[in-house]
Motif scaffolding. Sequence first.
Motif, mmCIF file in Angstrom:
data_model
loop_
_atom_site.group_PDB
_atom_site.id
_atom_site.type_symbol
_atom_site.label_atom_id
_atom_site.label_comp_id
_atom_site.label_asym_id
_atom_site.label_seq_id
_atom_site.Cartn_x
_atom_site.Cartn_y
_atom_site.Cartn_z
ATOM 1 N N PHE A 73 4.939 -7.174 1.716
ATOM 2 C CA PHE A 73 5.559 -6.196 1.234
ATOM 3 C C PHE A 73 4.813 -5.139 0.746
ATOM 4 O O PHE A 73 3.991 -5.589 -0.455
ATOM 5 C CB PHE A 73 6.625 -6.599 0.223
ATOM 6 N N ILE A 74 4.447 -3.995 1.259
ATOM 7 C CA ILE A 74 3.506 -3.046 0.748
ATOM 8 C C ILE A 74 4.510 -2.148 -0.350
ATOM 9 O O ILE A 74 5.290 -1.519 0.353
ATOM 10 C CB ILE A 74 2.732 -2.252 1.726
ATOM 11 N N TRP A 98 5.457 8.631 2.550
ATOM 12 C CA TRP A 98 4.385 7.817 2.895
ATOM 13 C C TRP A 98 4.870 6.590 3.869
ATOM 14 O O TRP A 98 4.157 6.052 4.578
ATOM 15 C CB TRP A 98 3.352 7.111 1.708
ATOM 16 N N ALA A 99 5.755 5.793 3.527
ATOM 17 C CA ALA A 99 6.362 4.455 4.274
ATOM 18 C C ALA A 99 6.741 4.946 5.807
ATOM 19 O O ALA A 99 6.399 4.178 6.465
ATOM 20 C CB ALA A 99 7.443 3.999 3.288
ATOM 21 N N GLU A 100 7.677 6.018 5.812
ATOM 22 C CA GLU A 100 7.863 6.468 7.117
ATOM 23 C C GLU A 100 6.670 6.819 8.170
ATOM 24 O O GLU A 100 6.730 6.549 9.062
ATOM 25 C CB GLU A 100 8.830 7.556 7.017
ATOM 26 N N MET A 159 2.685 2.802 13.409
ATOM 27 C CA MET A 159 2.569 1.369 13.716
ATOM 28 C C MET A 159 3.884 1.167 14.865
ATOM 29 O O MET A 159 3.932 0.057 15.423
ATOM 30 C CB MET A 159 3.059 0.254 12.874
ATOM 31 N N SER A 160 4.687 2.280 15.357
ATOM 32 C CA SER A 160 5.966 2.262 15.979
ATOM 33 C C SER A 160 5.579 1.623 17.282
ATOM 34 O O SER A 160 6.443 0.914 17.993
ATOM 35 C CB SER A 160 6.754 3.282 16.081
ATOM 36 N N CYS A 161 4.474 1.625 18.100
ATOM 37 C CA CYS A 161 4.155 1.209 19.275
ATOM 38 C C CYS A 161 3.732 -0.070 19.426
ATOM 39 O O CYS A 161 3.720 -0.822 20.649
ATOM 40 C CB CYS A 161 3.100 2.215 19.834
ATOM 41 N N PHE A 162 3.490 -0.767 18.533
ATOM 42 C CA PHE A 162 2.831 -2.110 18.350
ATOM 43 C C PHE A 162 4.316 -3.140 18.048
ATOM 44 O O PHE A 162 4.934 -3.245 17.119
ATOM 45 C CB PHE A 162 2.290 -2.430 17.145
ATOM 46 N N ARG A 163 4.779 -3.729 19.448
ATOM 47 C CA ARG A 163 6.176 -4.363 19.375
ATOM 48 C C ARG A 163 5.731 -5.618 19.928
ATOM 49 O O ARG A 163 4.907 -5.802 20.779
ATOM 50 C CB ARG A 163 7.211 -3.661 20.316
ATOM 51 N N PRO A 164 6.359 -6.807 19.708
ATOM 52 C CA PRO A 164 6.381 -8.064 20.063
ATOM 53 C C PRO A 164 6.281 -8.203 21.705
ATOM 54 O O PRO A 164 5.621 -8.870 22.357
ATOM 55 C CB PRO A 164 7.328 -8.795 19.381
ATOM 56 N N ASP A 165 7.321 -7.472 22.213
ATOM 57 C CA ASP A 165 7.451 -7.559 23.850
ATOM 58 C C ASP A 165 6.517 -6.156 24.389
ATOM 59 O O ASP A 165 6.810 -5.952 25.642
ATOM 60 C CB ASP A 165 8.662 -7.245 24.123
ATOM 61 N N GLY A 166 5.853 -5.774 23.756
ATOM 62 C CA GLY A 166 4.873 -4.570 24.312
ATOM 63 C C GLY A 166 5.363 -3.354 24.212
ATOM 64 O O GLY A 166 6.647 -3.093 23.971
ATOM 65 N N VAL A 167 4.738 -2.204 24.712
ATOM 66 C CA VAL A 167 5.266 -0.897 24.557
ATOM 67 C C VAL A 167 5.923 -0.778 26.108
ATOM 68 O O VAL A 167 5.641 -1.152 27.269
ATOM 69 C CB VAL A 167 3.997 0.020 24.761
ATOM 70 N N CYS A 173 6.814 -3.626 11.673
ATOM 71 C CA CYS A 173 6.406 -2.740 10.464
ATOM 72 C C CYS A 173 7.451 -1.760 10.327
ATOM 73 O O CYS A 173 7.661 -0.629 11.022
ATOM 74 C CB CYS A 173 5.165 -2.126 10.988
ATOM 75 N N VAL A 174 8.319 -1.933 9.284
ATOM 76 C CA VAL A 174 9.452 -1.054 8.891
ATOM 77 C C VAL A 174 9.320 -0.520 7.579
ATOM 78 O O VAL A 174 9.024 -1.129 6.433
ATOM 79 C CB VAL A 174 10.776 -1.920 9.284
ATOM 80 N N PRO A 175 9.832 0.555 7.403
ATOM 81 C CA PRO A 175 9.967 1.126 5.990
ATOM 82 C C PRO A 175 11.478 0.757 5.449
ATOM 83 O O PRO A 175 12.442 0.585 6.212
ATOM 84 C CB PRO A 175 9.975 2.699 6.153
ATOM 85 N N ARG A 176 11.450 0.728 4.311
ATOM 86 C CA ARG A 176 12.806 0.277 3.515
ATOM 87 C C ARG A 176 12.620 0.713 1.964
ATOM 88 O O ARG A 176 11.632 0.942 1.580
ATOM 89 C CB ARG A 176 12.857 -1.241 3.335
ATOM 90 N N VAL A 177 13.611 0.947 1.405
ATOM 91 C CA VAL A 177 13.941 1.343 -0.046
ATOM 92 C C VAL A 177 14.846 0.004 -0.756
ATOM 93 O O VAL A 177 15.704 -0.253 -0.144
ATOM 94 C CB VAL A 177 14.688 2.572 0.023
ATOM 95 N N ILE A 178 14.072 -0.523 -1.683
ATOM 96 C CA ILE A 178 14.548 -1.588 -2.430
ATOM 97 C C ILE A 178 14.506 -1.152 -3.860
ATOM 98 O O ILE A 178 13.648 -0.935 -4.151
ATOM 99 C CB ILE A 178 13.806 -2.851 -2.126
ATOM 100 N N ASN A 179 15.732 -1.161 -4.411
ATOM 101 C CA ASN A 179 15.908 -0.742 -5.789
ATOM 102 C C ASN A 179 15.345 0.553 -6.047
ATOM 103 O O ASN A 179 14.827 0.718 -7.076
ATOM 104 C CB ASN A 179 15.446 -1.967 -6.765
ATOM 105 N N GLY A 180 15.533 1.497 -5.185
ATOM 106 C CA GLY A 180 15.060 3.023 -5.342
ATOM 107 C C GLY A 180 13.388 2.833 -5.035
ATOM 108 O O GLY A 180 13.019 4.109 -5.542
ATOM 109 N N VAL A 181 12.715 1.860 -4.703
ATOM 110 C CA VAL A 181 11.367 1.823 -4.466
ATOM 111 C C VAL A 181 11.099 1.862 -3.080
ATOM 112 O O VAL A 181 11.631 0.791 -2.228
ATOM 113 C CB VAL A 181 10.653 0.687 -5.109
ATOM 114 N N LYS A 182 10.118 2.838 -2.621
ATOM 115 C CA LYS A 182 9.974 2.595 -1.126
ATOM 116 C C LYS A 182 8.944 1.630 -0.953
ATOM 117 O O LYS A 182 7.986 1.420 -1.463
ATOM 118 C CB LYS A 182 9.240 3.797 -0.621
#
Length: 107
Positions: A10-11, A26-28, A34-42, A56-65
Motif C-alpha cells: 500500500f503506497i 497522483w494515484a490515478e 501501470m495499466s498495461c501490466f496484467r497477469p494475462d498479458g496485454v 496496481c489500483v488506486p483507492r481512497v481509504i478513510n479519505g486518503v489516496k
Amino acid sequence: MTQTKPREVFIQGVTLEGRTFRPSDWAERLAGAMSCFRPDGVRSGIDAFIGYSPLCVPRVINGVKFVIVNERLREVEPMAWDFVMNFARDNQLQVAEACLLPPPQAT
C-alpha cells in the motif's frame, strides 16, 4: 501444499513527514501508467479495454489516496515493480505491506 497469496503493498498519499502528497490525482496517474501490466498479458483488438491493471489500483481509504500494488507485478514485469517502488521512495511516501479485505457480506 497450500499456495500463499501474493502480498500487497500500500503506497499512501502521505509523505514520511505527514504531508498530503500532490498533485491530487497522483494515484490515478501512477496506476494508469501501470495499466498495461496484467497477469494475462496485454489484450488488443476487440477484446481490449481501458482500465487499471488488477496488479496496481488506486483507492481512497478513510479519505486518503493509496495505490495498492500486488507483488505479482514483479513477476509480470520487474521493471514496472521497480518503477512503482522507486516512485514511492523518491517521493518519500509511506509504504506498508497489507491485504485489502473484501467488504463484509450483508446478512
